[in-house]
Design a protein around this motif. Structure first.
Motif, PDB file in Angstrom:
ATOM      1  N   ARG A  89     -20.544   1.783   7.646  1.00 22.94           N
ATOM      2  CA  ARG A  89     -21.397   1.604   8.824  1.00 22.94           C
ATOM      3  C   ARG A  89     -20.884   2.453   9.985  1.00 22.94           C
ATOM      4  NH1 ARG A  89     -21.193  -4.244  10.815  1.00 22.94           N
ATOM      5  NH2 ARG A  89     -21.803  -4.644   8.642  1.00 22.94           N
ATOM      6  N   ALA A  90     -21.797   3.084  10.683  1.00 19.45           N
ATOM      7  CA  ALA A  90     -21.410   3.942  11.810  1.00 19.45           C
ATOM      8  C   ALA A  90     -20.628   3.138  12.842  1.00 19.45           C
ATOM      9  CB  ALA A  90     -22.657   4.550  12.451  1.00 19.45           C
ATOM     10  N   GLY A  91     -19.483   3.686  13.248  1.00 18.80           N
ATOM     11  CA  GLY A  91     -18.654   3.030  14.248  1.00 18.80           C
ATOM     12  C   GLY A  91     -17.881   1.836  13.741  1.00 18.80           C
ATOM     13  N   SER A  92     -17.793   1.682  12.423  1.00 20.64           N
ATOM     14  CA  SER A  92     -17.120   0.514  11.844  1.00 20.64           C
ATOM     15  C   SER A  92     -16.593   0.877  10.465  1.00 20.64           C
ATOM     16  CB  SER A  92     -18.115  -0.647  11.743  1.00 20.64           C
ATOM     17  OG  SER A  92     -17.607  -1.702  10.953  1.00 20.64           O
ATOM     18  N   TYR A  93     -15.667   0.071   9.975  1.00 16.96           N
ATOM     19  CA  TYR A  93     -15.211   0.215   8.600  1.00 16.96           C
ATOM     20  C   TYR A  93     -16.077  -0.577   7.625  1.00 16.96           C
ATOM     21  CZ  TYR A  93     -10.809   2.485   9.942  1.00 16.96           C
ATOM     22  OH  TYR A  93      -9.859   3.366  10.403  1.00 16.96           O
ATOM     23  N   ALA A  94     -16.942  -1.432   8.135  1.00 13.04           N
ATOM     24  CA  ALA A  94     -17.744  -2.313   7.292  1.00 13.04           C
ATOM     25  C   ALA A  94     -18.811  -1.538   6.530  1.00 13.04           C
ATOM     26  CB  ALA A  94     -18.394  -3.389   8.154  1.00 13.04           C
ATOM     27  N   ALA A  95     -19.253  -2.130   5.408  1.00  9.20           N
ATOM     28  CA  ALA A  95     -20.310  -1.523   4.600  1.00  9.20           C
ATOM     29  C   ALA A  95     -21.668  -1.757   5.252  1.00  9.20           C
ATOM     30  CB  ALA A  95     -20.297  -2.117   3.195  1.00  9.20           C
ATOM     31  N   ASP A  96     -22.507  -0.754   5.182  1.00 10.92           N
ATOM     32  CA  ASP A  96     -23.871  -0.846   5.695  1.00 10.92           C
ATOM     33  C   ASP A  96     -24.763  -1.368   4.567  1.00 10.92           C
ATOM     34  OD1 ASP A  96     -26.417  -0.510   6.693  1.00 10.92           O
ATOM     35  OD2 ASP A  96     -26.072   1.505   7.475  1.00 10.92           O
ATOM     36  N   MET A  97     -25.316  -2.553   4.753  1.00 12.13           N
ATOM     37  CA  MET A  97     -26.124  -3.205   3.714  1.00 12.13           C
ATOM     38  C   MET A  97     -27.618  -2.951   3.873  1.00 12.13           C
ATOM     39  SD  MET A  97     -24.313  -4.865   1.464  1.00 12.13           S
ATOM     40  CE  MET A  97     -25.386  -6.175   0.879  1.00 12.13           C
ATOM     41  N   ALA A 223     -10.349  -3.353  -7.749  1.00 15.76           N
ATOM     42  CA  ALA A 223      -9.900  -2.284  -8.645  1.00 15.76           C
ATOM     43  C   ALA A 223      -9.663  -0.999  -7.873  1.00 15.76           C
ATOM     44  CB  ALA A 223     -10.929  -2.063  -9.750  1.00 15.76           C
ATOM     45  N   ASN A 224     -10.594  -0.632  -7.009  1.00 18.38           N
ATOM     46  CA  ASN A 224     -10.437   0.601  -6.242  1.00 18.38           C
ATOM     47  C   ASN A 224      -9.261   0.518  -5.271  1.00 18.38           C
ATOM     48  OD1 ASN A 224     -12.447   1.980  -7.518  1.00 18.38           O
ATOM     49  ND2 ASN A 224     -13.960   1.746  -5.897  1.00 18.38           N
ATOM     50  N   SER A 225      -9.063  -0.648  -4.689  1.00 18.89           N
ATOM     51  CA  SER A 225      -7.930  -0.803  -3.775  1.00 18.89           C
ATOM     52  C   SER A 225      -6.602  -0.682  -4.512  1.00 18.89           C
ATOM     53  CB  SER A 225      -8.011  -2.162  -3.064  1.00 18.89           C
ATOM     54  OG  SER A 225      -9.162  -2.222  -2.248  1.00 18.89           O
ATOM     55  N   PRO A 278     -12.022   5.565  -0.511  1.00 14.66           N
ATOM     56  CA  PRO A 278     -11.796   5.408   0.930  1.00 14.66           C
ATOM     57  C   PRO A 278     -12.720   4.370   1.552  1.00 14.66           C
ATOM     58  CG  PRO A 278     -11.911   7.731   0.330  1.00 14.66           C
ATOM     59  CD  PRO A 278     -12.377   6.952  -0.860  1.00 14.66           C
ATOM     60  N   LYS A 279     -14.005   4.436   1.191  1.00 16.81           N
ATOM     61  CA  LYS A 279     -14.987   3.501   1.750  1.00 16.81           C
ATOM     62  C   LYS A 279     -14.688   2.066   1.346  1.00 16.81           C
ATOM     63  CE  LYS A 279     -18.932   3.231  -0.419  1.00 16.81           C
ATOM     64  NZ  LYS A 279     -19.047   1.822  -0.872  1.00 16.81           N
ATOM     65  N   ASP A 280     -14.330   1.880   0.083  1.00 23.67           N
ATOM     66  CA  ASP A 280     -14.154   0.514  -0.411  1.00 23.67           C
ATOM     67  C   ASP A 280     -12.934  -0.172   0.179  1.00 23.67           C
ATOM     68  OD1 ASP A 280     -16.434   0.849  -1.859  1.00 23.67           O
ATOM     69  OD2 ASP A 280     -15.465   0.949  -3.825  1.00 23.67           O
ATOM     70  N   ALA A 283     -13.930  -1.117   3.679  1.00 22.54           N
ATOM     71  CA  ALA A 283     -14.887  -2.224   3.694  1.00 22.54           C
ATOM     72  C   ALA A 283     -14.201  -3.548   3.372  1.00 22.54           C
ATOM     73  CB  ALA A 283     -16.010  -1.954   2.699  1.00 22.54           C
ATOM     74  N   LEU A 284     -13.220  -3.516   2.451  1.00 18.14           N
ATOM     75  CA  LEU A 284     -12.485  -4.738   2.126  1.00 18.14           C
ATOM     76  C   LEU A 284     -11.679  -5.204   3.333  1.00 18.14           C
ATOM     77  CD1 LEU A 284     -11.656  -6.885   0.111  1.00 18.14           C
ATOM     78  CD2 LEU A 284      -9.907  -5.314  -0.765  1.00 18.14           C
ATOM     79  N   ARG A 285     -11.062  -4.262   4.027  1.00 15.07           N
ATOM     80  CA  ARG A 285     -10.347  -4.619   5.263  1.00 15.07           C
ATOM     81  C   ARG A 285     -11.292  -5.253   6.276  1.00 15.07           C
ATOM     82  NH1 ARG A 285      -7.947   0.837   7.277  1.00 15.07           N
ATOM     83  NH2 ARG A 285      -7.747  -0.409   9.176  1.00 15.07           N
ATOM     84  N   ALA A 286     -12.481  -4.657   6.441  1.00 21.01           N
ATOM     85  CA  ALA A 286     -13.436  -5.167   7.422  1.00 21.01           C
ATOM     86  C   ALA A 286     -13.910  -6.568   7.054  1.00 21.01           C
ATOM     87  CB  ALA A 286     -14.627  -4.217   7.524  1.00 21.01           C
ATOM     88  N   ARG A 287     -14.173  -6.792   5.761  1.00 21.31           N
ATOM     89  CA  ARG A 287     -14.651  -8.109   5.336  1.00 21.31           C
ATOM     90  C   ARG A 287     -13.552  -9.151   5.479  1.00 21.31           C
ATOM     91  NH1 ARG A 287     -17.831 -11.901   5.762  1.00 21.31           N
ATOM     92  NH2 ARG A 287     -18.492 -13.058   3.895  1.00 21.31           N
ATOM     93  N   ALA A 288     -12.325  -8.782   5.146  1.00 16.58           N
ATOM     94  CA  ALA A 288     -11.210  -9.716   5.323  1.00 16.58           C
ATOM     95  C   ALA A 288     -11.050 -10.095   6.786  1.00 16.58           C
ATOM     96  CB  ALA A 288      -9.923  -9.102   4.785  1.00 16.58           C
TER      97      ALA A 288
END
Length: 450
Positions: A89-97, A223-225, A278-280, A283-288
C-alpha cells in the motif's frame, strides 16, 4: 466443474493454463483488455519458461478463454480462483487489498448458481473470514457462495511445474479452528470440491494440509519470511568473512551439511528482491503491528535492513575496484531481473545497484537476457544493450548481478579481448575464482576478501 481464474498476471495466467492442462474448461478474467487480447493470442506479458506454449496450446484447444465480463464469468464458473495482486500500500508496509476485495465482490454479485471462491492471493491474516462475509453479503438471493483459502507457492521461473507438481497443498476452511463457524459438514463439502479439482496432484501423493483460514493465510508469508531470513543471515555472515579473509561459500557448504539447516538459500550475494519476499515480510510486520504484536516479528526489520545494505555494499566494492573514483568510469552490469528465468524487476537488487552506480556518475551498460524492456520502464536513464559483448565492451569492471546461465558459463578468455580492464565482481558467487584469477583477472566476490 468449470473454472474461472480472477486476475491474469503471473499467478493467475499460470494457474489458468495449468487448470486447462489438467482437463478443465477455464476462463481467465481481468479488467485489462490489452492483456486479455495478448493472452487470447497466446502472447504473455511476462517471461515464464513453458507457460507461453501452454497458454497457446489451450487457447487453440478451446479449454482456455479470457474475458473482462464478470457476468459471463459468474454464469460460467463453479470454482473461482482469486489470483489478483496485493501490492504494498502506498505510504505503508501493509498489503493493498483493493483488487482482492473487488474481485470477490464482483464474482459473488454475478454468480448465477452455487459456487466456491478459492483465494490464492497472498493476504494479511484475518482477511479470509472478512472476504467470506463479503462474498455471502453480495451473492444473489438463493445462491450460496462460499470461500476456501488455498495459498500459492510458485517460484518464478518454475511456475508451471510448481502448479502441476507442487511440493505441498494447503486448504483453509471456515469451520476449522477456534474462530471457525463450526460447520464441519460444510467444510467436508468444500474439501471434497477442492480434492476433485486437485485430483491429479493428490493422486501423485502431494501432501495436503487441511486447516483453518488463519493458518492457511500465514503459511505463504511465513515461508517467505523464513527464506528471507536465511538469505539475510548468510549475507550478514559474508560481511564478516569478507572483512577477515574467510570464504563465505565454504562456510555455507559446511553449515548446509547440517540437515537441520540445509544448503538451499545460503548463497551469499546482493540479496533478495522480486514481488514476493520484500513485500511479504513488510506486510507481515504491518499486520503484526495492527494486532499489537510488533515485538514478535521485530527481527524482520533487521532482515529487511541487511538486504538493502547489500546493495550499498556492492556499490562500495565496485567503487573500491575502480580506485575510489567512479565518475565517468565504464561499468558493465550483467543482469537486471531479480532472479534468472524471469523478467521481473520489482525490487530487483541488480537493477537497483545499476541505478545507484549510474546516479553517482558511472557510465553503466546493462544487459539482461529477458528483463531489459521492463528495466528500462523502471529506470530508463542507464544504457541497456542487447548482448553480453556489447555490455562488457571497454568495461573497467564487470559486475555479475543476476545468475543467468549465460553469465555462469562465460569464460575469462571470452571477455578478455572486449574489456578495458580485467576486473570482475561476482555478486552471486557463481563463478570459479581460480579460473578467473589464473587468467589474469582481478576477481572479487561478496563474502571473500579482495
Amino acid at each position: 466443474m468449470r473454472i474461472t481464474v480472477l486476475g491474469t498476471g503471473y499467478l493467475g495466467a499460470t494457474h489458468a493454463a495449468a487448470m486447462a492442462e489438467m482437463g478443465f474448461e477455464v476462463m481467465g478474467v481481468d479488467v485489462d483488455e490489452a492483456k486479455l487480447e495478448a493472452l487470447a493470442a497466446g502472447v504473455l506479458p511476462f517471461h515464464e519458461p513453458g507457460l507461453g506454449e501452454l497458454v497457446r496450446k489451450h487457447v487453440e484447444s478451446g479449454r482456455l478463454r479470457f474475458t473482462s465480463d464478470y457476468a459471463l464469468a459468474g454464469e460460467f464458473g463453479d470454482v473461482h480462483f482469486v489470483g489478483v495482486g496485493t501490492p504494498q500500500r502506498a505510504g505503508s508496509y501493509a498489503a493493498d487489498m483493493t483488487f482482492v476485495d473487488s474481485a470477490v465482490t464482483s464474482i459473488a454479485q454475478h454468480a448465477t448458481h452455487d459456487a466456491v471462491i478459492v483465494g490464492k492471493s497472498t493476504v494479511p491474516v484475518g482477511s479470509a473470514r472478512r472476504l467470506r462475509a463479503l462474498a455471502k453479503d453480495n451473492a444473489p438471493e438463493g445462491v450460496d457462495v462460499d470461500l476456501v483459502w488455498n495459498p500459492e507457492f510458485l517460484r518464478e521461473g518454475h511456475g508451471v511445474e510448481d502448479t502441476l507438481r507442487p511440493d505441498r497443498m494447503v486448504l483453509g476452511l471456515p469451520g476449522h479452528g477456534s474462530t471457525g463457524d463450526g460447520d464441519r459438514a460444510n467444510d467436508s463439502r468444500l474439501e471434497a470440491i477442492l480434492r476433485e479439482v486437485y485430483a491429479p496432484q493428490l493422486e501423485a501423493q502431494t501432501p495436503l494440509i487441511v486447516t483453518d483460514y488463519e493458518t492457511a493465510e500465514l503459511v505463504k508469508v511465513a515461508a517467505n519470511s523464513f527464506l528471507a531470513t536465511k538469505i539475510s543471515f548468510i549475507n550478514s555472515l559474508s560481511e564478516l568473512t569478507e572483512a577477515v579473509g574467510g570464504d563465505i561459500r565454504t562456510l555455507a557448504d559446511a553449515i548446509g551439511m547440517d540437515e537441520r539447516i540445509g544448503r538451499k538459500f545460503l548463497n551469499a550475494g546482493v540479496g533478495f528482491g522480486g514481488g514476493c519476499l520484500p513485500k511479504d515480510i513488510r506486510a507481515l510486520r504491518a499486520r503484526a503491528s495492527e494486532l499489537g504484536l510488533d515485538q514478535s516479528v521485530r527481527f524482520l526489520v533487521e532482515i529487511d535492513d541487511i538486504n538493502v545494505r547489500r546493495r550499498d555494499h556492492t556499490v562500495g566494492v565496485v567503487t573500491d575496484m575502480l580506485g575510489g573514483s567512479i565518475m565517468g568510469r565504464q561499468v558493465a552490469v550483467l543482469g537486471a531481473a531479480f532472479k534468472p528465468e524471469s523478467d521481473d524487476v520489482r525490487d530487483s537488487p541488480a537493477l537497483d545497484i545499476a541505478a545507484r552506480l549510474h546516479s553517482i556518475g558511472a557510465d553503466v551498460h546493462v544487459y539482461d537476457p529477458k528483463a531489459n524492456a521492463n528495466a528500462a520502464k523502471r529506470y530508463p536513464r542507464v544504457d541497456y544493450v542487447d548482448s553480453l559483448p556489447q555490455a562488457v565492451a571497454r568495461a573497467e569492471v564487470v559486475v555479475l548481478l543476476t545468475e543467468w546461465d549465460e553469465f555462469r558459463s562465460m569464460t575469462p578468455e571470452q571477455l578478455a579481448p572486449l574489456v578495458k580492464t580485467r576486473q570482475i565482481l561476482d555478486g552471486r558467487n557463481v563463478l570459479d575464482p581460480v579460473q578467473w584469477e589464473q587468467a589474469g583477472w582481478t576477481y572479487r566476490a561478496l563474502g571473500r576478501k579482495g
